[in-house]
Design a protein around this motif. Sequence first.
Motif, PDB file in Angstrom:
ATOM      1  N   LEU A  45      11.562  87.763  11.458  1.00 16.03           N
ATOM      2  CA  LEU A  45      13.004  87.543  11.384  1.00 16.03           C
ATOM      3  C   LEU A  45      13.444  87.012  10.023  1.00 16.03           C
ATOM      4  CD1 LEU A  45      13.430  86.178  14.986  1.00 16.03           C
ATOM      5  CD2 LEU A  45      14.459  88.284  14.071  1.00 16.03           C
ATOM      6  N   GLU A  46      12.566  86.302   9.328  1.00 11.07           N
ATOM      7  CA  GLU A  46      12.918  85.876   7.966  1.00 11.07           C
ATOM      8  C   GLU A  46      13.108  87.073   7.039  1.00 11.07           C
ATOM      9  OE1 GLU A  46      10.017  83.113   6.611  1.00 11.07           O
ATOM     10  OE2 GLU A  46      10.763  81.470   7.850  1.00 11.07           O
ATOM     11  N   LEU A  47      12.483  88.191   7.372  1.00  9.16           N
ATOM     12  CA  LEU A  47      12.665  89.418   6.592  1.00  9.16           C
ATOM     13  C   LEU A  47      13.987  90.103   6.930  1.00  9.16           C
ATOM     14  CD1 LEU A  47       9.061  90.851   7.034  1.00  9.16           C
ATOM     15  CD2 LEU A  47       9.966  89.745   4.979  1.00  9.16           C
ATOM     16  N   ASP A  48      14.378  90.043   8.208  1.00  4.40           N
ATOM     17  CA  ASP A  48      15.635  90.632   8.677  1.00  4.40           C
ATOM     18  C   ASP A  48      16.041  89.874   9.933  1.00  4.40           C
ATOM     19  OD1 ASP A  48      17.761  92.060   9.685  1.00  4.40           O
ATOM     20  OD2 ASP A  48      16.728  93.986   9.774  1.00  4.40           O
ATOM     21  N   LEU A  49      17.040  89.027   9.800  1.00  4.91           N
ATOM     22  CA  LEU A  49      17.449  88.165  10.912  1.00  4.91           C
ATOM     23  C   LEU A  49      18.056  88.930  12.076  1.00  4.91           C
ATOM     24  CD1 LEU A  49      18.650  85.388   8.573  1.00  4.91           C
ATOM     25  CD2 LEU A  49      17.166  84.942  10.528  1.00  4.91           C
ATOM     26  N   LEU A  50      18.359  90.204  11.888  1.00  2.00           N
ATOM     27  CA  LEU A  50      18.912  91.002  12.981  1.00  2.00           C
ATOM     28  C   LEU A  50      17.905  92.027  13.512  1.00  2.00           C
ATOM     29  CD1 LEU A  50      22.552  91.511  11.694  1.00  2.00           C
ATOM     30  CD2 LEU A  50      21.699  89.845  13.332  1.00  2.00           C
ATOM     31  N   ASP A  51      16.630  91.803  13.249  1.00  2.00           N
ATOM     32  CA  ASP A  51      15.572  92.680  13.745  1.00  2.00           C
ATOM     33  C   ASP A  51      15.393  92.419  15.241  1.00  2.00           C
ATOM     34  OD1 ASP A  51      13.127  93.984  14.371  1.00  2.00           O
ATOM     35  OD2 ASP A  51      12.347  93.631  12.355  1.00  2.00           O
ATOM     36  N   ARG A  52      15.679  93.404  16.051  1.00  2.00           N
ATOM     37  CA  ARG A  52      15.669  93.227  17.500  1.00  2.00           C
ATOM     38  C   ARG A  52      14.261  93.046  18.084  1.00  2.00           C
ATOM     39  NH1 ARG A  52      19.099  94.354  21.496  1.00  2.00           N
ATOM     40  NH2 ARG A  52      20.607  95.221  20.045  1.00  2.00           N
ATOM     41  N   GLU A  53      13.265  93.729  17.530  1.00  2.00           N
ATOM     42  CA  GLU A  53      11.945  93.746  18.167  1.00  2.00           C
ATOM     43  C   GLU A  53      11.309  92.361  18.323  1.00  2.00           C
ATOM     44  OE1 GLU A  53       7.636  96.050  18.043  1.00  2.00           O
ATOM     45  OE2 GLU A  53       9.257  96.699  16.716  1.00  2.00           O
ATOM     46  N   PRO A  54      11.247  91.525  17.279  1.00  2.00           N
ATOM     47  CA  PRO A  54      10.623  90.214  17.485  1.00  2.00           C
ATOM     48  C   PRO A  54      11.393  89.345  18.473  1.00  2.00           C
ATOM     49  CG  PRO A  54      11.622  90.354  15.304  1.00  2.00           C
ATOM     50  CD  PRO A  54      11.624  91.731  15.867  1.00  2.00           C
ATOM     51  N   VAL A  55      12.719  89.468  18.482  1.00  2.00           N
ATOM     52  CA  VAL A  55      13.523  88.686  19.427  1.00  2.00           C
ATOM     53  C   VAL A  55      13.207  89.122  20.857  1.00  2.00           C
ATOM     54  CG1 VAL A  55      15.869  88.072  20.134  1.00  2.00           C
ATOM     55  CG2 VAL A  55      15.321  88.326  17.707  1.00  2.00           C
ATOM     56  N   GLU A  56      13.076  90.424  21.070  1.00  2.00           N
ATOM     57  CA  GLU A  56      12.747  90.910  22.412  1.00  2.00           C
ATOM     58  C   GLU A  56      11.341  90.488  22.828  1.00  2.00           C
ATOM     59  OE1 GLU A  56      13.532  95.100  22.327  1.00  2.00           O
ATOM     60  OE2 GLU A  56      15.683  94.800  22.725  1.00  2.00           O
ATOM     61  N   ARG A  57      10.405  90.486  21.901  1.00  2.00           N
ATOM     62  CA  ARG A  57       9.047  90.044  22.226  1.00  2.00           C
ATOM     63  C   ARG A  57       9.024  88.572  22.615  1.00  2.00           C
ATOM     64  NH1 ARG A  57       4.442  92.776  18.361  1.00  2.00           N
ATOM     65  NH2 ARG A  57       5.165  94.932  18.441  1.00  2.00           N
ATOM     66  N   ILE A  58       9.760  87.764  21.874  1.00  2.00           N
ATOM     67  CA  ILE A  58       9.838  86.340  22.228  1.00  2.00           C
ATOM     68  C   ILE A  58      10.485  86.182  23.599  1.00  2.00           C
ATOM     69  CG2 ILE A  58      10.907  84.126  21.627  1.00  2.00           C
ATOM     70  CD1 ILE A  58      10.546  84.980  18.651  1.00  2.00           C
ATOM     71  N   GLY A  59      11.503  86.975  23.864  1.00  2.00           N
ATOM     72  CA  GLY A  59      12.201  86.898  25.147  1.00  2.00           C
ATOM     73  C   GLY A  59      11.336  87.236  26.337  1.00  2.00           C
ATOM     74  N   ARG A  60      10.239  87.955  26.127  1.00  2.00           N
ATOM     75  CA  ARG A  60       9.325  88.305  27.229  1.00  2.00           C
ATOM     76  C   ARG A  60       8.271  87.226  27.486  1.00  2.00           C
ATOM     77  NH1 ARG A  60       9.906  93.628  24.879  1.00  2.00           N
ATOM     78  NH2 ARG A  60       7.934  93.439  23.753  1.00  2.00           N
TER      79      ARG A  60
END
Length: 200
Positions: A58-73
């Motif tokens: 996310l530090e590379l792109d704060l709107l990158d959906r994939e890492p946020v979704e992985r954390i959400g799981r």
Amino acid sequence: MQDEDAVNADVRVLFMDGERAARRGEVATARACFLEAGQAAADVQLWRSAIRCYRHVLELDLLDREPVERIGRMPNRVISGRGWDAYRAAIDQHARWPHFGCRGAQIVIGDLGAVIDCPGVGPVLELIMTDKDLIETRPDARFNGMPIAMAMILLRRAMWPAPRERATEPMNVRVTYAGRERVRLDEHGDWDPIVGESRR
């Protein structure tokens, strides 16, 4: 299954590969390495390590959906109270926000106070230090609706661009975000809600 030391070593190697790629400006390679490191950690339930790897994506792109979704799981006990659900919702609700990273975030002090400035987008967070270990921050008007998880990633990178990775007692600050949410943030990027502490 590999023993934990071996897995930790694998995660560290992938993570450091990502760091080197990021420093060279090879964003796609860095992203892939950080994602792989996060997955390697998550596969053996090293949740804290996994979240740190995904935060670096996310530090590379704060709107990158994939890492946020992985954390959400991840299990609720790991992510509860840290704003990750709101992060996913914000990405959906604010499709017009520009994609930007925060590895070059800086605190800029001017006549009207201090802001965190990110390359390519300018000011993203306003902040004031109201006590020696208390920061009050809120998003720039262009980023109203910024979730606390995004704000903490930005704030950590601006405050500690070179955190002491082996510090046994990491530096930390209390943060009041948008006048209502209160957390303690450390130099490694971990934060926990503050409960039961009176406001000053």
